[in-house]
Design a protein around this motif. Structure first.
Motif, mmCIF file in Angstrom:
data_model
loop_
_atom_site.group_PDB
_atom_site.id
_atom_site.type_symbol
_atom_site.label_atom_id
_atom_site.label_comp_id
_atom_site.label_asym_id
_atom_site.label_seq_id
_atom_site.Cartn_x
_atom_site.Cartn_y
_atom_site.Cartn_z
ATOM 1 N N PHE A 1 7.418 5.374 -3.585
ATOM 2 C CA PHE A 1 6.083 4.880 -3.234
ATOM 3 C C PHE A 1 5.442 5.704 -2.113
ATOM 4 O O PHE A 1 4.511 5.254 -1.459
ATOM 5 N N ALA A 2 5.942 6.917 -1.901
ATOM 6 C CA ALA A 2 5.376 7.775 -0.856
ATOM 7 C C ALA A 2 5.464 9.237 -1.253
ATOM 8 O O ALA A 2 6.311 9.634 -2.062
ATOM 9 N N VAL A 3 4.579 10.020 -0.647
ATOM 10 C CA VAL A 3 4.587 11.476 -0.776
ATOM 11 C C VAL A 3 4.633 12.067 0.621
ATOM 12 O O VAL A 3 3.924 11.585 1.522
ATOM 13 N N LYS A 4 5.471 13.080 0.812
ATOM 14 C CA LYS A 4 5.587 13.718 2.121
ATOM 15 C C LYS A 4 4.785 15.010 2.157
ATOM 16 O O LYS A 4 4.829 15.806 1.213
ATOM 17 N N VAL A 5 4.054 15.218 3.246
ATOM 18 C CA VAL A 5 3.357 16.484 3.502
ATOM 19 C C VAL A 5 3.878 17.027 4.826
ATOM 20 O O VAL A 5 3.755 16.362 5.861
ATOM 21 N N ASN A 6 4.500 18.187 4.810
ATOM 22 C CA ASN A 6 4.991 18.795 6.053
ATOM 23 C C ASN A 6 3.813 19.188 6.936
ATOM 24 O O ASN A 6 2.844 19.791 6.460
ATOM 25 N N VAL B 1 0.849 -1.195 0.000
ATOM 26 C CA VAL B 1 0.000 0.000 0.000
ATOM 27 C C VAL B 1 0.883 1.244 0.000
ATOM 28 O O VAL B 1 1.769 1.380 0.858
ATOM 29 N N ALA B 2 0.655 2.152 -0.948
ATOM 30 C CA ALA B 2 1.422 3.393 -1.034
ATOM 31 C C ALA B 2 1.129 4.289 0.168
ATOM 32 O O ALA B 2 0.103 4.141 0.851
ATOM 33 N N ILE B 3 2.033 5.249 0.411
ATOM 34 C CA ILE B 3 2.026 5.994 1.677
ATOM 35 C C ILE B 3 2.015 7.502 1.432
ATOM 36 O O ILE B 3 2.681 7.999 0.520
ATOM 37 N N ILE B 4 1.254 8.203 2.258
ATOM 38 C CA ILE B 4 1.385 9.665 2.399
ATOM 39 C C ILE B 4 1.833 9.920 3.824
ATOM 40 O O ILE B 4 1.159 9.525 4.779
ATOM 41 N N GLY B 5 3.006 10.525 3.986
ATOM 42 C CA GLY B 5 3.592 10.707 5.310
ATOM 43 C C GLY B 5 3.500 12.129 5.816
ATOM 44 O O GLY B 5 3.834 13.080 5.094
ATOM 45 N N ILE B 6 3.039 12.267 7.066
ATOM 46 C CA ILE B 6 3.011 13.560 7.758
ATOM 47 C C ILE B 6 3.844 13.394 9.024
ATOM 48 O O ILE B 6 3.311 13.161 10.119
ATOM 49 N N PRO B 7 5.174 13.448 8.923
ATOM 50 C CA PRO B 7 6.030 13.148 10.078
ATOM 51 C C PRO B 7 5.981 14.242 11.140
ATOM 52 O O PRO B 7 5.815 15.427 10.816
ATOM 53 N N PHE B 8 6.171 13.820 12.403
ATOM 54 C CA PHE B 8 6.151 14.742 13.534
ATOM 55 C C PHE B 8 7.500 14.813 14.250
ATOM 56 O O PHE B 8 7.963 15.894 14.599
ATOM 57 N N PHE B 9 8.123 13.666 14.518
ATOM 58 C CA PHE B 9 9.352 13.693 15.313
ATOM 59 C C PHE B 9 10.152 12.411 15.112
ATOM 60 O O PHE B 9 9.702 11.449 14.492
ATOM 61 N N ALA C 1 -1.530 15.607 -2.522
ATOM 62 C CA ALA C 1 -0.830 14.358 -2.228
ATOM 63 C C ALA C 1 -1.714 13.149 -2.555
ATOM 64 O O ALA C 1 -1.260 12.170 -3.166
ATOM 65 N N LEU C 2 -2.973 13.203 -2.137
ATOM 66 C CA LEU C 2 -3.895 12.098 -2.406
ATOM 67 C C LEU C 2 -4.122 11.920 -3.902
ATOM 68 O O LEU C 2 -4.153 10.784 -4.404
ATOM 69 N N THR C 3 -4.267 13.022 -4.620
ATOM 70 C CA THR C 3 -4.463 12.943 -6.072
ATOM 71 C C THR C 3 -3.278 12.271 -6.746
ATOM 72 O O THR C 3 -3.436 11.425 -7.632
#
Length: 515
Positions: free
Chosen positions: A395-400, A372-380, A412-414
């Motif tokens: 296979f991922a997109v990062k969103v700050n 499953v592909a990933i959208i990442g919203i990292p915190f720490f 990102a979802l699109t």
């Protein structure tokens, strides 16, 4: 895999059956325990007797597994950390201060508890001790007191300070520190920052271990050698890592990759949840911020933006992990919020198209395993590193988090839902991740058995007696440099004298004298 291999593996298990294992995991983070509990249960199912010390009682009864509970002795990190608190640990200094300066004051002082004092003073014979390598070495004092070889477990990729005891490759020129947000293709300034993070985290870990953890342990254990000496004497480490996602690198034989050890493929979805997911027209989006962060603390503005974004995806259903009663606003009709979700069972459902996550390693490994592909919203902490690694692999997109709004999440979802490269890449890396001669659990059990059978020094390279300057050949380099300089000086002095003698011989005064 041929029958002979299985036969050899079975014999190796049999030779180590009946060992007595002490497993101590004092950190109260649920996300770490997700790996430690299956490991302990797996060892018990393999025929060992395991005394497991942790804050989390096992979900199932396993013969041979004796849980010694620390539940209620410390504050839990289970869906009770605010987004603001998590973001305060974004820098490596913030992370190290939290895990090696602040937390050990509580963790190490758990030794005062009767259940741990009973272990310290037991006459029972253990064969090996297993414990986490994280922010403090204080529980290595138990292995010293009970004279046990130690196997470490790391619930993430290798920490910068964990390479030393195993003489593993830690070259920061191409291995990004997990406390950075760099992928594997670092430019010059990223390599500079990576080196500073690598060295800084190692220095802080050992400084706090000496000044915070060690004085506490000495209150409970007499004649304690420096914790760093005990640390360098560890026998083996099981790491939640794999070359498919963390890159190929030179490895010590004492460093064993077991990423995915926690994944349980036998758990099924509840019927009502499975029915709801099956009814999704175009698919399901799964959204979770893990076991620590409270979703409602990201703020009403961001929650509203997320809801607006999901509401526009009418042909998709969204499964959101959280407490409905604690959300500041109602949810769109296509969104379902549940407090507890069997995560891997959800991710492997064929309708799931994307996993929106904070980037924790346990959950993202499950997504990779499930394809499953990933959208990442990292915190720490290592979340930035994890997502950067996945973005590198396509296979991922990062969103700050700071830029999280309706527009950035929608974009990102699109991208992930419409661009076939994300599905193609995640299928490729999922295949690589699962292509192994043994399952992660079998690998872990084999090497624990190996240490039990052959002793704690079986995989240690013959360099443990060397000082750091000897290991890096600094003394040899200095010696050769000095010899070279002295040789050049001697040649220079001799050459200069020869020139002078030649000049004197050919001088006019010398010629007159000769005449």
């Amino acid at each position: 895999m041929n029958r002979n291999f299985f036969f050899i593996l079975l014999i190796s298990f049999r030779l180590s059956r009946g060992a007595k294992i002490l497993a101590i995991f004092p950190y109260q983070g649920k996300s770490h325990n997700i790996m430690f509990e299956p490991l302990s249960s797996g060892l018990a199912k393999a025929g060992h007797s395991v005394d497991l010390v942790s804050h989390f009682p096992p979900d199932e009864h396993v013969p041979g597994l004796n849980h010694i509970s620390l539940k209620g002795t410390l504050h839990f990190y289970v869906n009770n950390m605010t987004a603001t608190k998590a973001l305060s640990m974004k820098s490596f200094v913030g992370v190290m201060n939290f895990i090696s300066r602040d937390e050990p004051r509580d963790l190490c002082n758990l030794m005062r508890l009767p259940q741990l004092q009973n272990i310290l003073n037991t006459t029972e014979k253990y064969d090996v001790m297993i414990t986490e390598i994280f922010g403090t070495n204080c529980y290595l004092g138990f292995a010293h007191k009970l004279k046990l070889p130690v196997i470490g477990v790391i619930s993430s990729a290798m920490y910068a300070w964990a390479y030393g005891p195993f003489f593993d490759t830690s070259n920061p020129s191409y291995i990004p520190s997990q406390l950075t947000e760099f992928g594997h293709r670092m430019n010059f300034f990223e390599r500079v920052s990576n080196l500073m993070t690598h060295l800084g985290s190692v220095i802080l870990f050992h400084y706090y271990d000496r000044t915070v953890s060690e004085p506490i342990v000495k209150k409970y254990i007499d004649d304690l050698p420096p914790l760093n000496d005990l640390y360098n004497d560890m026998s083996l480490v099981l790491v939640n890592s794999h070359t498919s996602i963390h890159g190929a690198r030179l490895k010590s034989p004492a460093v064993i990759d077991v990423a995915g050890l926690h994944i349980n493929e036998t758990v099924d979805l509840p019927e009502d949840l499975e029915s709801w997911m099956n009814s999704a027209k175009n698919g399901v989006i799964y959204f979770s911020l893990g076991t620590m962060i409270k979703p409602e603390t990201i703020g009403s503005e961001k929650i509203s933006a997320i809801c607006e974004c999901f509401a526009e995806l009418e042909d998709y259903k969204v499964l959101w992990k959280g407490k409905m009663e604690e959300m500041p606003a109602g949810l769109p009709p296509n969104v379902k919020m549940i407090q507890w979700i069997p995560q891997y069972a959800v991710l492997r459902h064929p309708k799931v198209k994307v996993f929106v996550t904070h980037g924790g390693l346990m959950g993202t490994l499950e997504a990779i395993h499930a394809g499953v592909a990933i959208i990442g919203i990292p915190f720490f902490a290592d979340q930035y590193f994890n997502i950067a690694s996945y973005v590198d692999r396509g296979f991922a997109v990062k969103v700050n988090y700071e830029n999280l709004d309706k527009s950035t999440l929608s974009n990102a979802l699109t991208s992930v839902l419409t661009d076939p490269k994300y599905e193609r890449n995640i299928r490729h890396y999922s295949k690589l991740f699962k292509d192994r001669p043994l399952s992660p659990m079998q690998e872990a059990i084999y090497w624990v058995n190996f240490i039990i059978r052959n002793g704690g020094n079986s995989l240690k390279p013959p360099v443990s007696h060397l000082y750091w300057f000897q290991y890096y050949m600094i003394d040899v380099i200095l010696y050769l440099t000095i010899i070279t300089i002295l040789s050049l000086l001697a040649i220079f002095v001799i050459f200069r004298k020869l020139i002078r003698l030649s000049c004197l011989k050919n001088s006019p005064a010398n010629k007159i004298k000769t005449s």
